[in-house]
Design a protein around this motif. Structure first.
Motif: not given
Length: 114
Positions: A25-31, A55-56, A66-72, A78-80
């Motif tokens: 919260s407080g910032i947008s993970v998309s930007i 998205g890179g 083994r690990f994958t980072i992603a976001r919604d 964000i996820y790991l």
């Protein structure tokens, strides 16, 4: 005011999987470039994964493959996803922007038993 709330850690056996979440919260993970970091006992905090606005992704050599980072973006989260966990992955995991800014959440403990 930026807030980071990590969750999803736990105790898992070697070879197991976990998915960590970080509600932002407080910032947008998309930007913003976002990252996952970890700190093992007696060691300095280290960068594990980076997710760019494009998205890179980039990963530490020790977790690559083994690990994958992603976001919604809708959930501003964000996820790991961590697969094939090893004992050396045991640490407290944190999310933050990349480069890391001077605020941190409480982290989530990941313990891999051998």
């Amino acid at each position: 005011q930026v807030q980071l709330v990590e969750s999803g850690g736990g105790l898992v056996e070697t070879g197991g999987s976990l998915r960590l979440s970080c509600l932002v919260s407080g910032i947008s993970v998309s930007i913003n470039f976002m990252g996952w970091y970890r700190q093992a006992p007696g060691k300095q905090r280290e960068l594990v994964a980076v997710l760019r606005t494009s998205g890179g992704t980039n990963y530490a050599e020790s977790v690559n493959g083994r690990f994958t980072i992603a976001r919604d973006n809708a959930k501003n989260t964000i996820y790991l996803k961590m697969n094939s966990l090893k004992s050396e992955d045991t640490a407290v995991y944190y999310c933050n922007q990349f480069p890391a800014q001077d605020y941190w959440g409480q982290g989530t403990q990941v313990t891999v038993s051998s």
